[in-house]
Design a protein around this motif. Sequence first.
Motif, PDB file in Angstrom:
ATOM      1  N   GLY A  61       0.802  -1.227   0.000  1.00  0.00           N
ATOM      2  CA  GLY A  61       0.000   0.000   0.000  1.00  0.00           C
ATOM      3  C   GLY A  61       0.826   1.264   0.000  1.00  0.00           C
ATOM      4  N   ASP A  62       0.153   2.342  -0.300  1.00  0.00           N
ATOM      5  CA  ASP A  62       0.850   3.626  -0.288  1.00  0.00           C
ATOM      6  C   ASP A  62       0.760   4.257   1.099  1.00  0.00           C
ATOM      7  OD1 ASP A  62      -1.668   4.836  -0.049  1.00  0.00           O
ATOM      8  OD2 ASP A  62      -1.764   5.385  -2.155  1.00  0.00           O
ATOM      9  N   ASP A  63       1.497   5.342   1.265  1.00  0.00           N
ATOM     10  CA  ASP A  63       1.571   6.007   2.564  1.00  0.00           C
ATOM     11  C   ASP A  63       0.197   6.420   3.076  1.00  0.00           C
ATOM     12  OD1 ASP A  63       4.276   5.692   2.157  1.00  0.00           O
ATOM     13  OD2 ASP A  63       4.754   7.831   2.274  1.00  0.00           O
ATOM     14  N   GLU A  64      -0.646   6.924   2.200  1.00  0.00           N
ATOM     15  CA  GLU A  64      -1.972   7.376   2.627  1.00  0.00           C
ATOM     16  C   GLU A  64      -2.783   6.230   3.213  1.00  0.00           C
ATOM     17  OE1 GLU A  64      -4.164   9.749  -0.205  1.00  0.00           O
ATOM     18  OE2 GLU A  64      -2.357  10.845  -0.781  1.00  0.00           O
ATOM     19  N   GLN A  65      -2.684   5.042   2.610  1.00  0.00           N
ATOM     20  CA  GLN A  65      -3.411   3.889   3.138  1.00  0.00           C
ATOM     21  C   GLN A  65      -2.908   3.518   4.525  1.00  0.00           C
ATOM     22  OE1 GLN A  65      -2.519   1.317  -0.252  1.00  0.00           O
ATOM     23  NE2 GLN A  65      -4.728   0.997  -0.508  1.00  0.00           N
ATOM     24  N   VAL A  66      -1.605   3.527   4.694  1.00  0.00           N
ATOM     25  CA  VAL A  66      -1.027   3.171   5.984  1.00  0.00           C
ATOM     26  C   VAL A  66      -1.435   4.196   7.037  1.00  0.00           C
ATOM     27  CG1 VAL A  66       1.120   2.824   7.279  1.00  0.00           C
ATOM     28  CG2 VAL A  66       0.912   1.940   4.934  1.00  0.00           C
ATOM     29  N   PHE A  67      -1.307   5.468   6.719  1.00  0.00           N
ATOM     30  CA  PHE A  67      -1.689   6.494   7.692  1.00  0.00           C
ATOM     31  C   PHE A  67      -3.183   6.455   8.000  1.00  0.00           C
ATOM     32  CE2 PHE A  67       2.450   8.664   6.900  1.00  0.00           C
ATOM     33  CZ  PHE A  67       2.840   8.777   8.225  1.00  0.00           C
ATOM     34  N   ALA A  68      -4.012   6.063   7.051  1.00  0.00           N
ATOM     35  CA  ALA A  68      -5.451   5.937   7.311  1.00  0.00           C
ATOM     36  C   ALA A  68      -5.709   4.841   8.342  1.00  0.00           C
ATOM     37  CB  ALA A  68      -6.202   5.650   6.018  1.00  0.00           C
ATOM     38  N   VAL A  69      -4.960   3.737   8.260  1.00  0.00           N
ATOM     39  CA  VAL A  69      -5.103   2.658   9.240  1.00  0.00           C
ATOM     40  C   VAL A  69      -4.596   3.122  10.603  1.00  0.00           C
ATOM     41  CG1 VAL A  69      -4.347   0.326   9.859  1.00  0.00           C
ATOM     42  CG2 VAL A  69      -5.046   0.837   7.506  1.00  0.00           C
ATOM     43  N   VAL A  70      -3.475   3.833  10.620  1.00  0.00           N
ATOM     44  CA  VAL A  70      -2.946   4.370  11.879  1.00  0.00           C
ATOM     45  C   VAL A  70      -3.997   5.276  12.515  1.00  0.00           C
ATOM     46  CG1 VAL A  70      -1.199   5.837  12.962  1.00  0.00           C
ATOM     47  CG2 VAL A  70      -0.533   4.238  11.163  1.00  0.00           C
ATOM     48  N   LYS A  71      -4.559   6.149  11.729  1.00  0.00           N
ATOM     49  CA  LYS A  71      -5.562   7.079  12.254  1.00  0.00           C
ATOM     50  C   LYS A  71      -6.748   6.323  12.847  1.00  0.00           C
ATOM     51  CE  LYS A  71      -8.535  10.959  10.940  1.00  0.00           C
ATOM     52  NZ  LYS A  71      -8.908  11.885   9.855  1.00  0.00           N
ATOM     53  N   ARG A  72      -7.249   5.316  12.139  1.00  0.00           N
ATOM     54  CA  ARG A  72      -8.412   4.567  12.644  1.00  0.00           C
ATOM     55  C   ARG A  72      -8.109   3.860  13.952  1.00  0.00           C
ATOM     56  NH1 ARG A  72      -9.392   4.088   7.140  1.00  0.00           N
ATOM     57  NH2 ARG A  72      -8.298   2.094   6.852  1.00  0.00           N
ATOM     58  N   VAL A  73      -6.957   3.197  14.045  1.00  0.00           N
ATOM     59  CA  VAL A  73      -6.651   2.474  15.274  1.00  0.00           C
ATOM     60  C   VAL A  73      -6.432   3.443  16.427  1.00  0.00           C
ATOM     61  CG1 VAL A  73      -4.139   2.182  14.922  1.00  0.00           C
ATOM     62  CG2 VAL A  73      -5.404   0.526  16.297  1.00  0.00           C
ATOM     63  N   VAL A  74      -5.761   4.552  16.175  1.00  0.00           N
ATOM     64  CA  VAL A  74      -5.493   5.515  17.243  1.00  0.00           C
ATOM     65  C   VAL A  74      -6.786   6.172  17.721  1.00  0.00           C
ATOM     66  CG1 VAL A  74      -4.337   7.691  17.806  1.00  0.00           C
ATOM     67  CG2 VAL A  74      -3.089   5.895  16.607  1.00  0.00           C
ATOM     68  N   LEU A  75      -7.642   6.565  16.790  1.00  0.00           N
ATOM     69  CA  LEU A  75      -8.920   7.182  17.197  1.00  0.00           C
ATOM     70  C   LEU A  75      -9.782   6.194  17.980  1.00  0.00           C
ATOM     71  CD1 LEU A  75      -9.820   9.349  14.063  1.00  0.00           C
ATOM     72  CD2 LEU A  75      -8.801  10.094  16.235  1.00  0.00           C
ATOM     73  N   ALA A  76      -9.755   4.927  17.581  1.00  0.00           N
ATOM     74  CA  ALA A  76     -10.515   3.910  18.316  1.00  0.00           C
ATOM     75  C   ALA A  76      -9.936   3.707  19.721  1.00  0.00           C
ATOM     76  CB  ALA A  76     -10.532   2.604  17.538  1.00  0.00           C
ATOM     77  N   LEU A  77      -8.615   3.729  19.837  1.00  0.00           N
ATOM     78  CA  LEU A  77      -7.995   3.632  21.163  1.00  0.00           C
ATOM     79  C   LEU A  77      -8.275   4.888  21.991  1.00  0.00           C
ATOM     80  CD1 LEU A  77      -4.636   1.908  20.187  1.00  0.00           C
ATOM     81  CD2 LEU A  77      -6.479   0.916  21.587  1.00  0.00           C
ATOM     82  N   ASN A  78      -8.356   6.048  21.336  1.00  0.00           N
ATOM     83  CA  ASN A  78      -8.760   7.272  22.041  1.00  0.00           C
ATOM     84  C   ASN A  78     -10.140   7.077  22.663  1.00  0.00           C
ATOM     85  OD1 ASN A  78      -6.449   8.669  21.230  1.00  0.00           O
ATOM     86  ND2 ASN A  78      -7.496   9.878  19.672  1.00  0.00           N
ATOM     87  N   ALA A  79     -11.057   6.470  21.918  1.00  0.00           N
ATOM     88  CA  ALA A  79     -12.419   6.251  22.418  1.00  0.00           C
ATOM     89  C   ALA A  79     -12.409   5.305  23.621  1.00  0.00           C
ATOM     90  CB  ALA A  79     -13.307   5.705  21.301  1.00  0.00           C
ATOM     91  N   VAL A  80     -11.584   4.272  23.565  1.00  0.00           N
ATOM     92  CA  VAL A  80     -11.458   3.362  24.716  1.00  0.00           C
ATOM     93  C   VAL A  80     -10.940   4.139  25.918  1.00  0.00           C
ATOM     94  CG1 VAL A  80     -10.213   1.362  25.642  1.00  0.00           C
ATOM     95  CG2 VAL A  80     -11.132   1.290  23.301  1.00  0.00           C
TER      96      VAL A  80
END
Length: 133
Positions: A61-80
Amino acid sequence: MAERPTTNWRRGVAAEAAELAAGTLDPDCACMVDLYPDELLSATDAVLDAFEAELPPLAGGDDEQVFAVVKRVVLALNAVNEAHDECAFETDEREQLCLYIDEAFTEQGVDVTALTARHGLGRHELTDQWRDW
């Protein structure tokens, strides 16, 4: 696969429970169940399940795809973390979660050092843009 921080935390809870059962730990000194209640562990594991499900296609994948996954996991951990009064993940837990995310990407063929460098970041700044914990 990199070991999840929750596996380590569960191991600590079990070890403390064994010490309590054996009478080798004063109950007033027990803290693991309070630090890592089942609800926190389950919620964190659900986030990490979703994260791991997104990893396999990222190797090419490209950088944008990787950063999109990072963003999703981090935001979900923020919610926890928010659901646990902003104190679910202290310094040690933060370090373990960030290391896990880095290792999981690396195991899938993502060069985290090169990725972050292309965006003017240090390797350990991968999650910083979105992380509240």
